[in-house]
Design a protein around this motif. Structure first.
Motif, PDB file in Angstrom:
ATOM      1  N   LEU A  55     -51.916  20.067   2.402  1.00 28.32           N
ATOM      2  CA  LEU A  55     -50.831  19.968   3.384  1.00 28.32           C
ATOM      3  C   LEU A  55     -50.997  18.750   4.279  1.00 28.32           C
ATOM      4  CD1 LEU A  55     -50.381  23.719   4.405  1.00 28.32           C
ATOM      5  CD2 LEU A  55     -48.893  22.336   2.935  1.00 28.32           C
ATOM      6  N   VAL A  56     -52.238  18.435   4.632  1.00 22.32           N
ATOM      7  CA  VAL A  56     -52.493  17.249   5.447  1.00 22.32           C
ATOM      8  C   VAL A  56     -52.052  15.992   4.685  1.00 22.32           C
ATOM      9  CG1 VAL A  56     -54.302  15.847   6.541  1.00 22.32           C
ATOM     10  CG2 VAL A  56     -54.374  18.343   6.738  1.00 22.32           C
ATOM     11  N   ALA A  57     -52.377  15.936   3.400  1.00 26.04           N
ATOM     12  CA  ALA A  57     -51.968  14.781   2.585  1.00 26.04           C
ATOM     13  C   ALA A  57     -50.445  14.715   2.457  1.00 26.04           C
ATOM     14  CB  ALA A  57     -52.626  14.847   1.208  1.00 26.04           C
ATOM     15  N   TYR A  58     -49.797  15.865   2.279  1.00 23.21           N
ATOM     16  CA  TYR A  58     -48.334  15.864   2.203  1.00 23.21           C
ATOM     17  C   TYR A  58     -47.712  15.438   3.533  1.00 23.21           C
ATOM     18  CZ  TYR A  58     -47.999  17.828  -2.490  1.00 23.21           C
ATOM     19  OH  TYR A  58     -48.071  18.003  -3.849  1.00 23.21           O
ATOM     20  N   LYS A  59     -48.333  15.817   4.630  1.00 24.73           N
ATOM     21  CA  LYS A  59     -47.825  15.362   5.930  1.00 24.73           C
ATOM     22  C   LYS A  59     -47.915  13.837   5.998  1.00 24.73           C
ATOM     23  CE  LYS A  59     -48.030  15.636  10.900  1.00 24.73           C
ATOM     24  NZ  LYS A  59     -48.265  16.499  12.036  1.00 24.73           N
ATOM     25  N   GLY A  60     -49.027  13.284   5.544  1.00 22.83           N
ATOM     26  CA  GLY A  60     -49.170  11.827   5.508  1.00 22.83           C
ATOM     27  C   GLY A  60     -48.100  11.181   4.650  1.00 22.83           C
ATOM     28  N   ALA A  61     -47.824  11.791   3.508  1.00 21.09           N
ATOM     29  CA  ALA A  61     -46.774  11.259   2.629  1.00 21.09           C
ATOM     30  C   ALA A  61     -45.416  11.332   3.319  1.00 21.09           C
ATOM     31  CB  ALA A  61     -46.750  12.042   1.323  1.00 21.09           C
ATOM     32  N   ALA A  62     -45.163  12.422   4.039  1.00 20.66           N
ATOM     33  CA  ALA A  62     -43.886  12.569   4.754  1.00 20.66           C
ATOM     34  C   ALA A  62     -43.728  11.475   5.804  1.00 20.66           C
ATOM     35  CB  ALA A  62     -43.803  13.948   5.409  1.00 20.66           C
ATOM     36  N   PHE A  80     -46.217   3.811   8.570  1.00 18.72           N
ATOM     37  CA  PHE A  80     -46.964   3.772   7.326  1.00 18.72           C
ATOM     38  C   PHE A  80     -48.459   3.958   7.585  1.00 18.72           C
ATOM     39  CE2 PHE A  80     -49.374   1.464   4.107  1.00 18.72           C
ATOM     40  CZ  PHE A  80     -48.984   2.148   2.982  1.00 18.72           C
ATOM     41  N   ILE A  81     -48.981   3.251   8.569  1.00 16.57           N
ATOM     42  CA  ILE A  81     -50.409   3.352   8.898  1.00 16.57           C
ATOM     43  C   ILE A  81     -50.755   4.782   9.332  1.00 16.57           C
ATOM     44  CG2 ILE A  81     -52.170   2.604  10.556  1.00 16.57           C
ATOM     45  CD1 ILE A  81     -50.845  -0.215  10.375  1.00 16.57           C
ATOM     46  N   GLU A  82     -49.889   5.388  10.128  1.00 20.77           N
ATOM     47  CA  GLU A  82     -50.133   6.773  10.552  1.00 20.77           C
ATOM     48  C   GLU A  82     -50.141   7.707   9.337  1.00 20.77           C
ATOM     49  OE1 GLU A  82     -48.285  10.377  13.284  1.00 20.77           O
ATOM     50  OE2 GLU A  82     -47.218   8.467  13.201  1.00 20.77           O
ATOM     51  N   GLY A  83     -49.169   7.551   8.459  1.00 20.60           N
ATOM     52  CA  GLY A  83     -49.097   8.400   7.267  1.00 20.60           C
ATOM     53  C   GLY A  83     -50.312   8.252   6.372  1.00 20.60           C
ATOM     54  N   VAL A  84     -50.708   7.020   6.146  1.00 16.09           N
ATOM     55  CA  VAL A  84     -51.877   6.752   5.309  1.00 16.09           C
ATOM     56  C   VAL A  84     -53.138   7.344   5.937  1.00 16.09           C
ATOM     57  CG1 VAL A  84     -53.378   4.865   4.526  1.00 16.09           C
ATOM     58  CG2 VAL A  84     -50.919   4.760   4.119  1.00 16.09           C
ATOM     59  N   SER A  85     -53.214   7.352   7.263  1.00 16.66           N
ATOM     60  CA  SER A  85     -54.409   7.909   7.913  1.00 16.66           C
ATOM     61  C   SER A  85     -54.560   9.400   7.597  1.00 16.66           C
ATOM     62  CB  SER A  85     -54.380   7.667   9.421  1.00 16.66           C
ATOM     63  OG  SER A  85     -53.476   8.530  10.070  1.00 16.66           O
ATOM     64  N   TYR A  86     -53.458  10.120   7.490  1.00 15.24           N
ATOM     65  CA  TYR A  86     -53.529  11.533   7.114  1.00 15.24           C
ATOM     66  C   TYR A  86     -53.995  11.681   5.666  1.00 15.24           C
ATOM     67  CZ  TYR A  86     -51.309  13.520  11.275  1.00 15.24           C
ATOM     68  OH  TYR A  86     -51.038  13.947  12.549  1.00 15.24           O
ATOM     69  N   ILE A  87     -53.450  10.869   4.788  1.00 10.40           N
ATOM     70  CA  ILE A  87     -53.827  10.943   3.370  1.00 10.40           C
ATOM     71  C   ILE A  87     -55.310  10.610   3.200  1.00 10.40           C
ATOM     72  CG2 ILE A  87     -53.452   9.946   1.077  1.00 10.40           C
ATOM     73  CD1 ILE A  87     -50.492   9.428   2.038  1.00 10.40           C
TER      74      ILE A  87
END
Length: 165
Positions: A55-62, A80-87
């Motif tokens: 779910l954390v990775a999917y949040k990053g993708a979102a 983008f940087i914020e999303g990638v940080s979750y992934i």
């Protein structure tokens, strides 16, 4: 009274939790249709870094998908940087999680070279091909196979294993 309160809390928490199968479908739809990005993004807002790493990775993708539609270059890059940080957090926390690696592969493949987020494509691809037979979830396995068949990162030979040709 105590048992009633506990029952209500359990019921409420079950209603609030995200169904991973539904999240997978929403991710696929959002990745293919810009009109679905906002719904996917909004559905992932309650996810924190303490939840399941998928779910954390999917949040990053979102977040990364939402950033793609931002109005300014600065907002695109920041999102983008914020999303990638979750992934990346999800992968650092659980390096053998195939779903997080799959999400990163999808984001990396569809990211402009300018953002320099393509370094792990070959490693994630190899990991996915090696681990795919061991996935227990039929939906996840089919989701990844479908992606492989449409991906530019996989060779015709690799794709033929899944397409039955």
């Amino acid at each position: 009274m105590k048992y009633l309160l506990i029952s209500i809390l359990i019921l409420f928490s079950n209603l609030q939790s995200l169904d991973l199968d539904q999240v997978r479908i929403a991710y696929k739809e959002a990745a293919q249709n810009p009109e679905k990005v906002d719904d996917f993004f909004n559905s992932m807002q309650s996810v924190t870094r303490t939840e399941d790493m998928e779910l954390v990775a999917y949040k990053g993708a979102a977040i990364a998908l939402k950033a793609r539609n931002a109005k300014t270059l600065k907002d695109k890059k920041t999102g983008f940087i914020e999303g990638v940080s979750y992934i990346e957090f999800a992968i650092e926390t659980e390096p053998n999680n195939i779903e997080s690696r799959f999400i990163r592969l999808g984001i990396q493949e569809n990211t402009p070279k300018l953002l320099k987020y393509k370094a792990d494509i070959d490693r994630d691809k190899a990991f996915i091909l090696t681990q795919l037979p061991y996935i227990k979830s039929t939906q996840l396995k089919n989701h990844i196979k479908d992606y492989i068949l449409h991906s530019d990162s996989f060779t015709s030979e690799e794709k033929s294993v899944f397409s039955g040709r």
